[in-house]
Motif scaffolding. Structure first.
Motif, PDB file in Angstrom:
ATOM      1  N   ASP A 163      23.746  64.841  23.265  1.00 54.79           N
ATOM      2  CA  ASP A 163      23.503  65.170  21.855  1.00 54.79           C
ATOM      3  C   ASP A 163      22.161  65.837  21.617  1.00 54.79           C
ATOM      4  OD1 ASP A 163      25.934  64.132  21.013  1.00 54.79           O
ATOM      5  OD2 ASP A 163      25.116  62.130  20.756  1.00 54.79           O
ATOM      6  N   HIS A 164      21.229  65.674  22.539  1.00 59.90           N
ATOM      7  CA  HIS A 164      19.881  66.198  22.332  1.00 59.90           C
ATOM      8  C   HIS A 164      19.571  67.412  23.209  1.00 59.90           C
ATOM      9  CE1 HIS A 164      19.067  62.809  19.763  1.00 59.90           C
ATOM     10  NE2 HIS A 164      19.554  62.024  20.691  1.00 59.90           N
ATOM     11  N   LEU A 165      20.562  67.909  23.938  1.00 64.00           N
ATOM     12  CA  LEU A 165      20.326  69.088  24.775  1.00 64.00           C
ATOM     13  C   LEU A 165      20.254  70.343  23.919  1.00 64.00           C
ATOM     14  CD1 LEU A 165      22.744  68.667  27.802  1.00 64.00           C
ATOM     15  CD2 LEU A 165      20.267  68.524  27.814  1.00 64.00           C
ATOM     16  N   PRO A 166      19.319  71.236  24.208  1.00 61.59           N
ATOM     17  CA  PRO A 166      19.357  72.539  23.538  1.00 61.59           C
ATOM     18  C   PRO A 166      20.617  73.296  23.966  1.00 61.59           C
ATOM     19  CG  PRO A 166      17.263  72.187  24.685  1.00 61.59           C
ATOM     20  CD  PRO A 166      18.170  71.081  25.082  1.00 61.59           C
ATOM     21  N   ILE A 167      21.206  74.020  23.052  1.00 62.52           N
ATOM     22  CA  ILE A 167      22.438  74.748  23.356  1.00 62.52           C
ATOM     23  C   ILE A 167      22.217  75.712  24.518  1.00 62.52           C
ATOM     24  CG2 ILE A 167      24.087  76.434  22.458  1.00 62.52           C
ATOM     25  CD1 ILE A 167      23.899  75.069  19.774  1.00 62.52           C
ATOM     26  N   GLY A 168      21.040  76.307  24.604  1.00 60.86           N
ATOM     27  CA  GLY A 168      20.759  77.267  25.666  1.00 60.86           C
ATOM     28  C   GLY A 168      20.811  76.676  27.062  1.00 60.86           C
ATOM     29  N   SER A 169      20.583  75.388  27.197  1.00 58.01           N
ATOM     30  CA  SER A 169      20.603  74.777  28.532  1.00 58.01           C
ATOM     31  C   SER A 169      21.945  74.135  28.853  1.00 58.01           C
ATOM     32  CB  SER A 169      19.485  73.748  28.654  1.00 58.01           C
ATOM     33  OG  SER A 169      19.761  72.632  27.847  1.00 58.01           O
ATOM     34  N   LEU A 170      22.843  74.074  27.890  1.00 59.20           N
ATOM     35  CA  LEU A 170      24.121  73.408  28.106  1.00 59.20           C
ATOM     36  C   LEU A 170      24.938  74.092  29.202  1.00 59.20           C
ATOM     37  CD1 LEU A 170      26.085  71.192  27.287  1.00 59.20           C
ATOM     38  CD2 LEU A 170      27.005  72.757  25.580  1.00 59.20           C
ATOM     39  N   GLY A 171      24.988  75.414  29.201  1.00 57.42           N
ATOM     40  CA  GLY A 171      25.757  76.140  30.212  1.00 57.42           C
ATOM     41  C   GLY A 171      25.308  75.830  31.622  1.00 57.42           C
ATOM     42  N   HIS A 172      24.016  75.642  31.800  1.00 60.42           N
ATOM     43  CA  HIS A 172      23.479  75.312  33.124  1.00 60.42           C
ATOM     44  C   HIS A 172      23.798  73.872  33.504  1.00 60.42           C
ATOM     45  CE1 HIS A 172      21.377  79.099  33.151  1.00 60.42           C
ATOM     46  NE2 HIS A 172      20.869  78.818  31.972  1.00 60.42           N
ATOM     47  N   ARG A 173      23.780  72.995  32.535  1.00 59.08           N
ATOM     48  CA  ARG A 173      23.989  71.576  32.819  1.00 59.08           C
ATOM     49  C   ARG A 173      25.445  71.255  33.140  1.00 59.08           C
ATOM     50  NH1 ARG A 173      19.898  68.072  31.038  1.00 59.08           N
ATOM     51  NH2 ARG A 173      21.076  66.518  32.172  1.00 59.08           N
ATOM     52  N   ILE A 174      26.401  72.072  32.668  1.00 62.15           N
ATOM     53  CA  ILE A 174      27.807  71.754  32.896  1.00 62.15           C
ATOM     54  C   ILE A 174      28.387  72.463  34.111  1.00 62.15           C
ATOM     55  CG2 ILE A 174      28.196  71.238  30.466  1.00 62.15           C
ATOM     56  CD1 ILE A 174      29.652  73.967  30.268  1.00 62.15           C
ATOM     57  N   ARG A 175      27.620  73.275  34.814  1.00 60.93           N
ATOM     58  CA  ARG A 175      28.148  74.019  35.959  1.00 60.93           C
ATOM     59  C   ARG A 175      28.624  73.124  37.086  1.00 60.93           C
ATOM     60  NH1 ARG A 175      24.039  79.126  36.375  1.00 60.93           N
ATOM     61  NH2 ARG A 175      24.718  80.077  34.437  1.00 60.93           N
ATOM     62  N   SER A 176      28.084  71.929  37.195  1.00 56.20           N
ATOM     63  CA  SER A 176      28.480  71.035  38.282  1.00 56.20           C
ATOM     64  C   SER A 176      29.641  70.121  37.897  1.00 56.20           C
ATOM     65  CB  SER A 176      27.284  70.192  38.724  1.00 56.20           C
ATOM     66  OG  SER A 176      26.870  69.361  37.665  1.00 56.20           O
ATOM     67  N   LEU A 177      30.142  70.248  36.670  1.00 59.56           N
ATOM     68  CA  LEU A 177      31.199  69.348  36.199  1.00 59.56           C
ATOM     69  C   LEU A 177      32.586  69.880  36.526  1.00 59.56           C
ATOM     70  CD1 LEU A 177      29.821  68.472  32.647  1.00 59.56           C
ATOM     71  CD2 LEU A 177      29.522  67.194  34.781  1.00 59.56           C
ATOM     72  N   GLU A 178      33.509  68.959  36.719  1.00 55.83           N
ATOM     73  CA  GLU A 178      34.918  69.283  36.895  1.00 55.83           C
ATOM     74  C   GLU A 178      35.537  69.530  35.524  1.00 55.83           C
ATOM     75  OE1 GLU A 178      36.529  69.614  39.755  1.00 55.83           O
ATOM     76  OE2 GLU A 178      34.956  68.899  41.096  1.00 55.83           O
ATOM     77  N   ALA A 179      36.726  70.117  35.506  1.00 60.40           N
ATOM     78  CA  ALA A 179      37.400  70.461  34.254  1.00 60.40           C
ATOM     79  C   ALA A 179      37.646  69.234  33.382  1.00 60.40           C
ATOM     80  CB  ALA A 179      38.708  71.180  34.541  1.00 60.40           C
ATOM     81  N   ASP A 180      38.031  68.102  33.986  1.00 60.91           N
ATOM     82  CA  ASP A 180      38.303  66.913  33.172  1.00 60.91           C
ATOM     83  C   ASP A 180      37.026  66.385  32.510  1.00 60.91           C
ATOM     84  OD1 ASP A 180      37.356  66.160  35.689  1.00 60.91           O
ATOM     85  OD2 ASP A 180      38.391  64.234  35.657  1.00 60.91           O
ATOM     86  N   GLU A 181      35.874  66.548  33.155  1.00 64.02           N
ATOM     87  CA  GLU A 181      34.604  66.115  32.563  1.00 64.02           C
ATOM     88  C   GLU A 181      34.205  67.034  31.405  1.00 64.02           C
ATOM     89  OE1 GLU A 181      32.094  64.186  36.160  1.00 64.02           O
ATOM     90  OE2 GLU A 181      32.608  66.316  36.395  1.00 64.02           O
TER      91      GLU A 181
END
Length: 116
Positions: A17-35
């Motif tokens: 909830d507190h992540l800047p939108i600009g860093s979200l794309g980088h933070r989700i690169r390691s996630l699987e589709a279900d996550e």
């Protein structure tokens, strides 16, 4: 699990909830589709930010087209801000310039205003 069932504690990215939108794309690169789907359902049920939904949908599309999650850990704390400087400012009253008063406007003795 419905949209209302997704709780903050279930999210694969801590402090989502507190992540800047600009860093979200980088933070989700390691996630699987279900996550990512869990994040998307949480987003829809809570803030429902269009830009965030688009980022999550784009990543889901990339994964559907065959891209693989990258290495890294979305749960690892990220340095979202620059570190504090090592020392304080070298400015002090000893290094300050002389006091200046702004020029008064409309006074005929003010050399910055031409006389008419």
């Amino acid at each position: 699990m419905t949209d209302d069932d997704v709780r903050r504690e279930d999210l694969p990215v801590p402090d989502y909830d507190h992540l800047p939108i600009g860093s979200l794309g980088h933070r989700i690169r390691s996630l699987e589709a279900d996550e990512i789907d869990v994040l998307r359902r949480y987003e829809e049920a809570h803030a429902n930010r269009v830009a965030v939904i688009q980022i999550l949908d784009h990543r889901l599309l990339d994964l559907a087209e065959g891209q693989r999650p990258s290495g890294g850990d979305a749960a690892a704390p990220a340095a979202e801000t620059a570190p504090a400087p090592a020392g304080g400012s070298s400015a002090s009253p000893d290094t300050a310039g002389p006091p200046q008063n702004p020029p008064s406007h409309g006074v005929p003795t003010n050399p910055s205003q031409p006389r008419r």
